[in-house]
Design a protein around this motif. Structure first.
Motif, short mmCIF file in Angstrom:
data_model
loop_
_atom_site.label_atom_id
_atom_site.label_comp_id
_atom_site.label_asym_id
_atom_site.label_seq_id
_atom_site.Cartn_x
_atom_site.Cartn_y
_atom_site.Cartn_z
N UNK A 39 40.81 42.19 30.68
CA UNK A 39 40.82 42.25 29.22
C UNK A 39 42.08 42.89 28.64
N UNK A 40 43.02 43.27 29.48
CA UNK A 40 44.28 43.81 29.01
C UNK A 40 44.15 45.22 28.43
N UNK A 41 45.08 45.56 27.56
CA UNK A 41 45.10 46.89 26.95
C UNK A 41 43.89 47.14 26.07
N UNK A 42 43.40 46.09 25.42
CA UNK A 42 42.23 46.26 24.56
C UNK A 42 41.03 46.76 25.38
N UNK A 43 40.74 46.09 26.48
CA UNK A 43 39.60 46.48 27.32
C UNK A 43 39.77 47.86 27.91
N UNK A 44 40.98 48.14 28.40
CA UNK A 44 41.25 49.45 29.00
C UNK A 44 41.08 50.56 27.96
N UNK A 45 41.61 50.36 26.79
CA UNK A 45 41.49 51.37 25.74
C UNK A 45 40.07 51.54 25.23
N UNK A 103 40.15 47.06 36.91
CA UNK A 103 39.61 45.70 36.84
C UNK A 103 39.41 45.28 35.39
N UNK A 104 38.95 46.21 34.54
CA UNK A 104 38.80 45.90 33.11
C UNK A 104 40.18 45.61 32.52
N UNK A 105 41.18 46.38 32.92
CA UNK A 105 42.54 46.15 32.41
C UNK A 105 43.07 44.80 32.87
N UNK A 106 42.79 44.41 34.11
CA UNK A 106 43.23 43.10 34.61
C UNK A 106 42.58 41.96 33.85
N UNK A 160 32.45 46.32 31.13
CA UNK A 160 32.31 46.95 32.45
C UNK A 160 31.47 46.06 33.36
N UNK A 161 30.41 45.48 32.82
CA UNK A 161 29.55 44.59 33.60
C UNK A 161 30.35 43.41 34.14
N UNK A 162 31.18 42.83 33.28
CA UNK A 162 32.02 41.70 33.70
C UNK A 162 33.00 42.13 34.78
N UNK A 163 33.60 43.29 34.61
CA UNK A 163 34.56 43.78 35.61
C UNK A 163 33.87 44.01 36.96
N UNK A 164 32.66 44.56 36.93
CA UNK A 164 31.92 44.77 38.17
C UNK A 164 31.59 43.44 38.85
N UNK A 165 31.29 42.43 38.05
CA UNK A 165 30.98 41.12 38.61
C UNK A 165 32.19 40.49 39.31
N UNK A 176 34.73 44.30 51.99
CA UNK A 176 34.24 43.28 51.08
C UNK A 176 32.81 43.59 50.66
N UNK A 177 32.55 43.45 49.37
CA UNK A 177 31.22 43.77 48.85
C UNK A 177 31.00 43.05 47.53
N UNK A 178 29.78 43.16 47.05
CA UNK A 178 29.40 42.61 45.76
C UNK A 178 28.75 43.73 44.97
N UNK A 179 29.15 43.88 43.71
CA UNK A 179 28.55 44.87 42.83
C UNK A 179 27.52 44.14 41.98
N UNK A 180 26.24 44.55 42.10
CA UNK A 180 25.17 43.91 41.35
C UNK A 180 24.60 44.91 40.34
N UNK A 181 24.68 44.57 39.08
CA UNK A 181 24.09 45.40 38.03
C UNK A 181 22.59 45.12 38.03
#
Length: 188
Positions: A60-66, A55-58, A96-101, A113-118
């Motif tokens: 933020x791309x390679x920067x986020x994944x790396x 999800x982070x890669x989707x 990571x917080x953004x990806x979870x959201x 189906x679910x929601x991830x709440x930090x």
């Protein structure tokens, strides 16, 4: 030498879609329990970690994944309480917080189906654990309060009612000032 600083994120998995099958069953389950229902045993920490990385890669791309690949780690996963603690570097925990959201379902074939709440972001795992315990206690108390209004609790519906012994004696509470006023009125 520089110490690597991490953030520990306490995350709840919530299931906002209430099923109609729970309302037609014999035992009434409170909505709060259905909303915070246990996660399937098929969810493993490595699968959750992999889904977050994707999800982070989707997003933020390679920067986020790396940026998060070397530091992300699921430290604790409780399927019973649908709670997990994830460790990530302090500089990139917002990714990571953004990806979870943005995640909308559990990793796996069924993909519920679910929601991830930090719930909390902490510098130590100890504070995250304490918050998880406090929230679990609050959830139990809220479920009990919700059921007390409806009559039978879920456990009573499953195991049967327990007989309680209650006293029929009424207790009268009197303030000291009330008793002094009554004594003065008796003297007159």
């Amino acid at each position: 030498m520089v110490r690597v600083k991490n953030r520990y994120m306490l995350v709840n998995i919530l299931y906002p879609e209430l099923k109609d099958s729970t309302s037609s069953s014999k035992v009434k389950i409170p909505d709060i329990v259905t909303f915070h229902q246990p996660t399937t045993a098929g969810l493993q920490p490595y699968a959750l970690e992999k889904a977050i990385k994707l999800e982070v890669e989707n997003l933020f791309g390679d920067y986020g994944y790396g940026a998060i690949t070397g530091s992300i780690n699921v430290k604790y996963l409780s399927n019973a309480t649908s709670t997990f603690i994830i460790r990530v570097s302090r500089d990139h925990y917002r990714l990571v917080w953004t990806a979870l959201s943005f995640m909308t379902n559990l990793p796996g074939k069924d993909g519920k189906n679910c929601v991830f709440r930090v719930v909390r972001v902490s510098g130590t795992i100890r504070k995250a654990q304490e918050e998880a315990i406090r929230r679990a206690r609050e959830l139990i108390l809220a479920a009990q309060r919700d059921h007390n209004g409806r009559g039978d609790t879920t456990l009573e519906g499953i195991f049967g009612k327990t007989e309680e012994t209650t006293s029929t004696n009424d207790v009268q509470m009197v303030d000291r000032s009330d008793s002094e006023e009554e004594a003065e009125s008796d003297d007159e």
